[in-house]
Design a protein around this motif. Structure first.
Motif, PDB file in Angstrom:
ATOM      1  N   PRO A  68       0.834  -1.204   0.000  1.00 26.01           N
ATOM      2  CA  PRO A  68       0.000   0.000   0.000  1.00 26.01           C
ATOM      3  C   PRO A  68       0.866   1.251   0.000  1.00 26.01           C
ATOM      4  O   PRO A  68       1.991   1.237   0.499  1.00 26.01           O
ATOM      5  CB  PRO A  68      -0.789  -0.123   1.312  1.00 26.01           C
ATOM      6  N   ASN A  69       0.370   2.307  -0.593  1.00 34.53           N
ATOM      7  CA  ASN A  69       1.113   3.570  -0.570  1.00 34.53           C
ATOM      8  C   ASN A  69       0.158   4.749  -0.499  1.00 34.53           C
ATOM      9  O   ASN A  69      -1.073   4.580  -0.497  1.00 34.53           O
ATOM     10  CB  ASN A  69       2.069   3.683  -1.760  1.00 34.53           C
ATOM     11  N   THR A  70       0.724   5.934  -0.449  1.00 36.05           N
ATOM     12  CA  THR A  70      -0.051   7.137  -0.137  1.00 36.05           C
ATOM     13  C   THR A  70      -1.139   7.430  -1.154  1.00 36.05           C
ATOM     14  O   THR A  70      -2.309   7.599  -0.802  1.00 36.05           O
ATOM     15  CB  THR A  70       0.907   8.346  -0.051  1.00 36.05           C
ATOM     16  N   GLY A  71      -0.762   7.520  -2.437  1.00 39.04           N
ATOM     17  CA  GLY A  71      -1.739   7.883  -3.465  1.00 39.04           C
ATOM     18  C   GLY A  71      -2.883   6.902  -3.547  1.00 39.04           C
ATOM     19  O   GLY A  71      -4.057   7.291  -3.652  1.00 39.04           O
ATOM     20  N   LEU A  72      -2.579   5.606  -3.506  1.00 43.66           N
ATOM     21  CA  LEU A  72      -3.620   4.580  -3.588  1.00 43.66           C
ATOM     22  C   LEU A  72      -4.527   4.612  -2.364  1.00 43.66           C
ATOM     23  O   LEU A  72      -5.737   4.380  -2.469  1.00 43.66           O
ATOM     24  CB  LEU A  72      -2.965   3.197  -3.725  1.00 43.66           C
ATOM     25  N   THR A  73      -3.949   4.902  -1.198  1.00 38.06           N
ATOM     26  CA  THR A  73      -4.765   4.975   0.020  1.00 38.06           C
ATOM     27  C   THR A  73      -5.725   6.154  -0.042  1.00 38.06           C
ATOM     28  O   THR A  73      -6.911   6.021   0.295  1.00 38.06           O
ATOM     29  CB  THR A  73      -3.860   5.098   1.260  1.00 38.06           C
ATOM     30  N   VAL A  74      -5.231   7.301  -0.485  1.00 39.21           N
ATOM     31  CA  VAL A  74      -6.097   8.481  -0.638  1.00 39.21           C
ATOM     32  C   VAL A  74      -7.240   8.171  -1.595  1.00 39.21           C
ATOM     33  O   VAL A  74      -8.406   8.500  -1.336  1.00 39.21           O
ATOM     34  CB  VAL A  74      -5.269   9.687  -1.145  1.00 39.21           C
ATOM     35  N   ALA A  75      -6.922   7.530  -2.721  1.00 34.95           N
ATOM     36  CA  ALA A  75      -7.955   7.184  -3.696  1.00 34.95           C
ATOM     37  C   ALA A  75      -8.951   6.185  -3.105  1.00 34.95           C
ATOM     38  O   ALA A  75     -10.167   6.295  -3.321  1.00 34.95           O
ATOM     39  CB  ALA A  75      -7.319   6.608  -4.954  1.00 34.95           C
ATOM     40  N   MET A  76      -8.448   5.214  -2.343  1.00 32.32           N
ATOM     41  CA  MET A  76      -9.321   4.178  -1.775  1.00 32.32           C
ATOM     42  C   MET A  76     -10.264   4.751  -0.729  1.00 32.32           C
ATOM     43  O   MET A  76     -11.401   4.278  -0.592  1.00 32.32           O
ATOM     44  CB  MET A  76      -8.464   3.064  -1.176  1.00 32.32           C
ATOM     45  N   VAL A  77      -9.819   5.739   0.017  1.00 36.71           N
ATOM     46  CA  VAL A  77     -10.707   6.413   0.984  1.00 36.71           C
ATOM     47  C   VAL A  77     -11.921   6.982   0.260  1.00 36.71           C
ATOM     48  O   VAL A  77     -13.074   6.780   0.679  1.00 36.71           O
ATOM     49  CB  VAL A  77      -9.953   7.542   1.727  1.00 36.71           C
ATOM     50  N   ALA A  78     -11.675   7.696  -0.846  1.00 33.41           N
ATOM     51  CA  ALA A  78     -12.767   8.308  -1.605  1.00 33.41           C
ATOM     52  C   ALA A  78     -13.673   7.243  -2.217  1.00 33.41           C
ATOM     53  O   ALA A  78     -14.906   7.383  -2.225  1.00 33.41           O
ATOM     54  CB  ALA A  78     -12.189   9.211  -2.695  1.00 33.41           C
ATOM     55  N   ILE A  79     -13.081   6.160  -2.728  1.00 34.22           N
ATOM     56  CA  ILE A  79     -13.869   5.098  -3.372  1.00 34.22           C
ATOM     57  C   ILE A  79     -14.752   4.383  -2.356  1.00 34.22           C
ATOM     58  O   ILE A  79     -15.946   4.158  -2.590  1.00 34.22           O
ATOM     59  CB  ILE A  79     -12.922   4.105  -4.080  1.00 34.22           C
ATOM     60  N   LEU A  80     -14.182   4.016  -1.209  1.00 32.31           N
ATOM     61  CA  LEU A  80     -14.974   3.359  -0.166  1.00 32.31           C
ATOM     62  C   LEU A  80     -16.114   4.247   0.318  1.00 32.31           C
ATOM     63  O   LEU A  80     -17.266   3.791   0.437  1.00 32.31           O
ATOM     64  CB  LEU A  80     -14.069   2.985   1.017  1.00 32.31           C
ATOM     65  N   THR A  81     -15.801   5.507   0.575  1.00 29.38           N
ATOM     66  CA  THR A  81     -16.820   6.447   1.062  1.00 29.38           C
ATOM     67  C   THR A  81     -17.950   6.586   0.049  1.00 29.38           C
ATOM     68  O   THR A  81     -19.141   6.565   0.409  1.00 29.38           O
ATOM     69  CB  THR A  81     -16.189   7.830   1.328  1.00 29.38           C
ATOM     70  N   SER A  82     -17.598   6.717  -1.227  1.00 28.19           N
ATOM     71  CA  SER A  82     -18.587   6.917  -2.282  1.00 28.19           C
ATOM     72  C   SER A  82     -19.503   5.703  -2.439  1.00 28.19           C
ATOM     73  O   SER A  82     -20.736   5.837  -2.468  1.00 28.19           O
ATOM     74  CB  SER A  82     -17.880   7.212  -3.612  1.00 28.19           C
ATOM     75  N   PHE A  83     -18.932   4.501  -2.506  1.00 30.26           N
ATOM     76  CA  PHE A  83     -19.746   3.309  -2.757  1.00 30.26           C
ATOM     77  C   PHE A  83     -20.582   2.915  -1.545  1.00 30.26           C
ATOM     78  O   PHE A  83     -21.703   2.438  -1.699  1.00 30.26           O
ATOM     79  CB  PHE A  83     -18.857   2.145  -3.206  1.00 30.26           C
ATOM     80  N   VAL A  84     -20.042   3.109  -0.343  1.00 29.42           N
ATOM     81  CA  VAL A  84     -20.827   2.814   0.859  1.00 29.42           C
ATOM     82  C   VAL A  84     -22.020   3.772   0.962  1.00 29.42           C
ATOM     83  O   VAL A  84     -23.123   3.380   1.359  1.00 29.42           O
ATOM     84  CB  VAL A  84     -19.947   2.892   2.118  1.00 29.42           C
ATOM     85  N   ALA A  85     -21.813   5.055   0.589  1.00 25.25           N
ATOM     86  CA  ALA A  85     -22.900   6.037   0.627  1.00 25.25           C
ATOM     87  C   ALA A  85     -24.003   5.683  -0.382  1.00 25.25           C
ATOM     88  O   ALA A  85     -25.183   5.863  -0.110  1.00 25.25           O
ATOM     89  CB  ALA A  85     -22.349   7.430   0.340  1.00 25.25           C
ATOM     90  N   GLN A  86     -23.595   5.168  -1.539  1.00 21.31           N
ATOM     91  CA  GLN A  86     -24.578   4.862  -2.579  1.00 21.31           C
ATOM     92  C   GLN A  86     -25.223   3.487  -2.409  1.00 21.31           C
ATOM     93  O   GLN A  86     -26.335   3.264  -2.875  1.00 21.31           O
ATOM     94  CB  GLN A  86     -23.908   4.940  -3.956  1.00 21.31           C
ATOM     95  N   SER A  87     -24.511   2.573  -1.765  1.00 24.73           N
ATOM     96  CA  SER A  87     -25.049   1.222  -1.555  1.00 24.73           C
ATOM     97  C   SER A  87     -24.546   0.695  -0.214  1.00 24.73           C
ATOM     98  O   SER A  87     -23.533   0.005  -0.142  1.00 24.73           O
ATOM     99  CB  SER A  87     -24.601   0.297  -2.701  1.00 24.73           C
ATOM    100  N   PRO A  88     -25.242   1.046   0.880  1.00 24.70           N
ATOM    101  CA  PRO A  88     -24.785   0.653   2.219  1.00 24.70           C
ATOM    102  C   PRO A  88     -24.565  -0.852   2.375  1.00 24.70           C
ATOM    103  O   PRO A  88     -23.668  -1.279   3.106  1.00 24.70           O
ATOM    104  CB  PRO A  88     -25.923   1.142   3.130  1.00 24.70           C
ATOM    105  N   GLU A  89     -25.367  -1.668   1.682  1.00 23.80           N
ATOM    106  CA  GLU A  89     -25.250  -3.119   1.849  1.00 23.80           C
ATOM    107  C   GLU A  89     -24.046  -3.698   1.108  1.00 23.80           C
ATOM    108  O   GLU A  89     -23.342  -4.565   1.629  1.00 23.80           O
ATOM    109  CB  GLU A  89     -26.531  -3.805   1.354  1.00 23.80           C
TER     110      GLU A  89
END
Length: 536
Positions: A68-89
């Protein structure tokens, strides 16, 4: 890619030491990136294990350490937040499906030999991109350090004197002040983690901790696809694939410069892609080449892919037999480690010399950094690369325009004496258009302008003696010149068309538009033809 030739007595000792040293460096970062991503510490740890193993087995850089590294972690934070908000399940499952899809894209990049194109990014864009990631990672650690989000943060004495904040700030000081000569033996991040953990155990204070990592292998997660979110899933996967590719290939270039070796960019992408496919299937973060860990491995003696394989196995062994002890590691120390990383990767060297750098490069760097923070990383890179390429094309076109000359006998210095004499004898009736060097699409307008400003009452000889490549746009421009001359009933001739240019012309049937008797193998043949015609 790993082969039997990598196993020999001379290198195994160095690979073991390299793997041990890079494992010590990697562990705190894997924990920190996992916690910061929102997927948990285990997601970062298993990323280091899975991508480290498969990238070493199938990659194209012998000493590469992936994780894992910085750029990928920053991107993954946004991706997880976005998909969980749109589909909690199913949001979390879809986010990890994106990781596997990103790995598939990376493999395709490798199969289609695209590796060499990813490193053709101008320095100001890379500088702005990495600096933007640094700012993002610092902003993401404000809440773990101060206990409040950026919007809620009001720095006061009470905020700064909380135990969690004081511990985090103390760890940041350790990371910055720990002597470099000692870091080769014990990295500052290990000292910070051990010190913070001892403090937590004996001080008996209440503060957020990482929590224990289950001492078992991760479970398989079936990919989930949602047609309604397909566009966003593909876009997110391309973001992950691009970031992992850039990180991996930049690290590979660093290895080449240190080891005087040459990596295989496309094979590296295949290996990283396989690692990310498997990482997504087991709920791990996406990974890529980790420069600091790779250089640590190299300096400690690692020389073959075996060092990366052992690195992954050592981390796995630690997790299986000591995963429970992460329950005593304060979150504040991991926030301190990432804050230190964020501050360190900002390109201070470029910013210090900003008054010496051309204004365009400064603007490109600052705008890329701003867009990375305000919008997203892919948008920042794409816009930055697009603007940089436009300016580069304009500059190259200006140089290439110097290779297009309308000549008379007086300024035809590149011609032989007999050719000059022939041209001089009919100077009032012939213009020579000399095209040399590679001619790209950026010069098409200048090419037509040069001819349009000439005297159309004279015959035109287009000489391609020194032209080795003529782009499609410039070919069309030459075609328009030919058609214009023929429509006016004027003579137009071609000479010295090399095989490559002839093939390009034939694709557009350009040579069919000009009389065959007006196409000559050499320039002097064309001039002799014009001389004879004028004499008649």
């Amino acid at each position: 890619m790993l082969s039997l030739s990598h196993f020999n007595r001379q290198t195994i000792k160095g690979d073991i030491f390299g793997a041990l040293t890079s494992t010590i460096v990697a562990l705190p970062f894997a924990l920190a990136f996992g916690v910061t991503s929102g997927a948990g510490a285990s997601a970062g740890i298993y990323c280091a294990i899975i991508t480290g193993l498969f990238a070493s087995l199938f990659g194209g850089t012998n000493q590469q350490i992936s994780g894992p590294n910085t750029g990928l972690t920053v991107a993954m934070v946004a991706i997880l937040t976005s998909f969980v908000a749109q589909s909690p399940e199913n949001g979390i499952a879809m986010a990890f499906t994106v990781v596997s899809l990103a790995g598939l894209f990376q493999m395709l990049f490798g199969f289609f030999k695209l590796g060499k194109y990813f490193i053709l990014v101008t320095y100001p864009v890379i500088s702005g991109f990495t600096s933007g990631i640094g700012v993002l990672i610092i902003l993401s650690q404000i809440e773990p350090l101060f206990g409040r989000s950026l919007a809620e943060l009001q720095v006061s004495l009470a905020t700064l004197t909380s135990t969690n904040t004081l511990l985090g700030l103390a760890c940041i000081l350790v990371l910055f002040l720990w002597p470099q000569k000692y870091s080769r033996v014990v990295p500052a991040s290990i000292i910070a983690v051990i010190g913070a953990t001892i403090f937590y155990i004996f001080a008996g204070v209440d503060m957020p901790v990482v929590g224990a990592i289950a001492s078992e292998l991760p479970s398989f997660n079936m990919p989930i696809w949602d047609n309604a979110l397909a566009g966003e899933m593909i876009k997110s996967a391309l973001l992950i694939a691009t970031l992992s590719t850039l990180d991996s290939l930049m690290t590979s270039l660093t290895v080449d410069s240190i080891s005087n070796d040459l990596h295989d960019s496309d094979q590296e992408l295949v290996g990283q892609g396989i690692g990310n496919i498997v990482a997504g299937l087991f709920g791990a973060l996406p990974g890529g080449g980790a420069t600091m860990r790779t250089v640590t491995n190299l300096r400690a003696g690692g020389t073959t892919p075996l060092s990366g394989i052992l690195h992954a196995l050592f981390i796995l062994a630690i997790v299986l037999w000591a995963g429970e002890y992460t329950a005593y590691i304060p979150v504040a120390v991991l926030a301190a480690i990432l804050t230190h990383v964020g501050i360190s990767i900002i390109d201070w060297n470029f910013l210090k010399r900003i008054h010496q750098v051309p204004l365009f490069s400064v603007g490109l760097m600052i705008s890329t950094m701003f867009m990375s923070v305000a919008f997203d990383l892919v948008t920042a890179v794409l816009i930055g690369v697009f603007i940089a390429n436009l300016v580069t094309i304009r500059r190259i076109s200006e140089i290439q325009l110097d290779n297009i000359k309308l000549c008379t006998a007086k300024d035809a210095e590149h011609m032989s004496t007999p050719e000059k004499q022939l041209l001089a004898s009919m100077d009032d009736s012939v213009i020579l258009l000399n095209i040399s060097g590679p001619i790209g699409f950026g010069v098409a307008r200048g090419l037509k302008q040069s001819v349009s400003q000439s005297d159309h009452s004279k015959a035109l000889l287009i000489d391609l003696s020194d032209a080795r490549f003529v782009g499609i746009t410039s070919t069309i421009a030459i075609e328009e010149i030919i058609v214009s001359y023929l429509n006016e009933g004027r003579d137009i001739l071609l000479s010295s068309v090399c095989e490559r240019v002839r093939n390009d012309f034939n694709k557009l049937k350009l040579l069919d538009k000009i009389p065959k008797e007006h196409i000559f193998a050499t320039r002097i043949d064309a001039l002799n033809y014009l001389k004879q015609k004028l004499s008649k």
